[in-house]
Design an enzyme around this catalytic site. Structure first.
Site, PDB file in Angstrom:
ATOM      1  N   ARG A  66       1.894   4.124 -15.764  1.00 53.48           N
ATOM      2  CA  ARG A  66       2.149   3.727 -17.102  1.00 53.48           C
ATOM      3  C   ARG A  66       3.196   4.269 -17.999  1.00 53.48           C
ATOM      4  O   ARG A  66       3.790   3.452 -18.725  1.00 53.48           O
ATOM      5  CB  ARG A  66       0.883   3.806 -17.879  1.00 53.48           C
ATOM      6  CG  ARG A  66      -0.380   2.808 -17.491  1.00 53.48           C
ATOM      7  CD  ARG A  66      -1.395   2.785 -18.262  1.00 53.48           C
ATOM      8  NE  ARG A  66      -2.743   2.292 -17.898  1.00 53.48           N
ATOM      9  CZ  ARG A  66      -3.484   3.018 -17.542  1.00 53.48           C
ATOM     10  NH1 ARG A  66      -3.724   4.326 -17.554  1.00 53.48           N
ATOM     11  NH2 ARG A  66      -4.739   2.325 -17.121  1.00 53.48           N
ATOM     12  N   ARG A  73      -3.889   7.155  -3.622  1.00 50.03           N
ATOM     13  CA  ARG A  73      -3.723   5.702  -3.126  1.00 50.03           C
ATOM     14  C   ARG A  73      -3.080   4.745  -4.007  1.00 50.03           C
ATOM     15  O   ARG A  73      -3.709   4.753  -5.241  1.00 50.03           O
ATOM     16  CB  ARG A  73      -4.758   5.273  -2.370  1.00 50.03           C
ATOM     17  CG  ARG A  73      -5.124   6.182  -1.148  1.00 50.03           C
ATOM     18  CD  ARG A  73      -6.393   5.716  -0.338  1.00 50.03           C
ATOM     19  NE  ARG A  73      -6.474   6.016   0.728  1.00 50.03           N
ATOM     20  CZ  ARG A  73      -7.500   7.287   0.985  1.00 50.03           C
ATOM     21  NH1 ARG A  73      -8.000   7.877  -0.021  1.00 50.03           N
ATOM     22  NH2 ARG A  73      -7.437   7.735   2.231  1.00 50.03           N
ATOM     23  N   CYS A  81      -7.570   2.677 -12.357  1.00 54.10           N
ATOM     24  CA  CYS A  81      -8.011   3.763 -11.571  1.00 54.10           C
ATOM     25  C   CYS A  81      -9.498   3.878 -11.253  1.00 54.10           C
ATOM     26  O   CYS A  81     -10.304   3.419 -11.904  1.00 54.10           O
ATOM     27  CB  CYS A  81      -7.766   4.832 -12.463  1.00 54.10           C
ATOM     28  SG  CYS A  81      -6.312   5.981 -12.144  1.00 54.10           S
ATOM     29  N   ARG A 114       0.756  -1.350   0.029  1.00 48.54           N
ATOM     30  CA  ARG A 114       0.191   0.164  -0.158  1.00 48.54           C
ATOM     31  C   ARG A 114       0.839   1.262   0.089  1.00 48.54           C
ATOM     32  O   ARG A 114       2.077   1.287   0.644  1.00 48.54           O
ATOM     33  CB  ARG A 114      -0.941   0.093   1.167  1.00 48.54           C
ATOM     34  CG  ARG A 114      -2.090  -0.849   1.403  1.00 48.54           C
ATOM     35  CD  ARG A 114      -3.297  -0.388   0.506  1.00 48.54           C
ATOM     36  NE  ARG A 114      -3.497   1.158   0.575  1.00 48.54           N
ATOM     37  CZ  ARG A 114      -4.527   1.575   1.372  1.00 48.54           C
ATOM     38  NH1 ARG A 114      -5.196   0.863   2.172  1.00 48.54           N
ATOM     39  NH2 ARG A 114      -4.595   3.070   1.538  1.00 48.54           N
ATOM     40  N   TYR A 169       3.479   5.964   3.222  1.00 48.34           N
ATOM     41  CA  TYR A 169       2.455   7.000   3.427  1.00 48.34           C
ATOM     42  C   TYR A 169       3.437   8.315   3.536  1.00 48.34           C
ATOM     43  O   TYR A 169       4.301   8.617   4.213  1.00 48.34           O
ATOM     44  CB  TYR A 169       1.670   6.984   4.661  1.00 48.34           C
ATOM     45  CG  TYR A 169       0.874   5.569   4.439  1.00 48.34           C
ATOM     46  CD1 TYR A 169      -0.263   5.716   3.799  1.00 48.34           C
ATOM     47  CD2 TYR A 169       1.534   4.414   4.920  1.00 48.34           C
ATOM     48  CE1 TYR A 169      -1.025   4.613   3.694  1.00 48.34           C
ATOM     49  CE2 TYR A 169       0.766   3.209   4.783  1.00 48.34           C
ATOM     50  CZ  TYR A 169      -0.731   3.129   4.216  1.00 48.34           C
ATOM     51  OH  TYR A 169      -1.473   2.146   4.073  1.00 48.34           O
ATOM     52  N   GLU A 225     -11.870   7.167  -4.803  1.00 47.09           N
ATOM     53  CA  GLU A 225     -12.098   6.704  -3.408  1.00 47.09           C
ATOM     54  C   GLU A 225     -13.382   6.982  -2.708  1.00 47.09           C
ATOM     55  O   GLU A 225     -14.064   7.869  -3.357  1.00 47.09           O
ATOM     56  CB  GLU A 225     -10.890   7.409  -2.774  1.00 47.09           C
ATOM     57  CG  GLU A 225     -10.547   6.992  -1.247  1.00 47.09           C
ATOM     58  CD  GLU A 225     -10.142   5.612  -1.545  1.00 47.09           C
ATOM     59  OE1 GLU A 225     -10.483   4.707  -0.168  1.00 47.09           O
ATOM     60  OE2 GLU A 225      -9.080   5.306  -1.988  1.00 47.09           O
ATOM     61  N   ARG A 279      -2.204   5.476   8.257  1.00 50.53           N
ATOM     62  CA  ARG A 279      -1.561   4.497   8.990  1.00 50.53           C
ATOM     63  C   ARG A 279      -0.306   4.692   9.844  1.00 50.53           C
ATOM     64  O   ARG A 279       0.739   4.220   9.415  1.00 50.53           O
ATOM     65  CB  ARG A 279      -1.146   3.192   7.938  1.00 50.53           C
ATOM     66  CG  ARG A 279      -2.584   2.507   7.407  1.00 50.53           C
ATOM     67  CD  ARG A 279      -3.406   1.941   8.319  1.00 50.53           C
ATOM     68  NE  ARG A 279      -2.772   0.842   9.311  1.00 50.53           N
ATOM     69  CZ  ARG A 279      -2.695  -0.516   9.069  1.00 50.53           C
ATOM     70  NH1 ARG A 279      -3.189  -0.878   7.901  1.00 50.53           N
ATOM     71  NH2 ARG A 279      -1.985  -1.044   9.809  1.00 50.53           N
TER      72      ARG A 279
END
Length: 123
Positions: free
Chosen positions: A62, A89, A74, A6, A107, A77, A115
């Protein structure tokens, strides 16, 4: 074995150039911290909050050398009241023998609030 990696970063404004720059920076940090070769990447999902609509963040991925054949998608969110704004993200699925506890999730900028328990990156 496939592991999820992530990453998230915030962007100062809804601007295509800023979005590309932020996505490239996030991707570079994810690659660096996890020693990722695009040949080992199964797929990558990128999302952006609804206040970022100037470009598709997947475009930045890409255009990286070696990433042309990685399946990328894509999406928007979820718009949660009080959620982090101007955030991109990435969820990358990578073939790796790295144990789950050793995966480095990244992050950056204001996204560190998502997080803090996993935070190992620097802004």
């Amino acid at each position: 074995m496939v592991r999820g990696i992530r990453g998230a970063i915030t962007v100062p404004a809804n601007d295509g150039d800023l979005m590309v720059e932020a996505t490239e920076r996030l991707l570079a940090e994810m690659i660096k911290q996890n020693n990722i070769d695009p040949e080992t990447v199964c797929s990558a999902f990128l999302s952006a909050t609804n206040d970022l609509d100037a470009m598709f963040p997947a475009k930045a991925l890409r255009e990286q050398a070696g990433w042309e054949y990685v399946p990328v998608m894509c999406m928007q969110e979820l718009a949660i009241k009080g959620g982090l704004e101007r955030c991109i993200r990435i969820m990358m699925h990578v073939n790796t023998d790295t144990p789950q506890k050793k995966i480095q999730h990244v992050y950056l900028e204001e996204a560190v609030v998502l997080r803090p328990d996993l935070q190992k990156s620097t802004n």
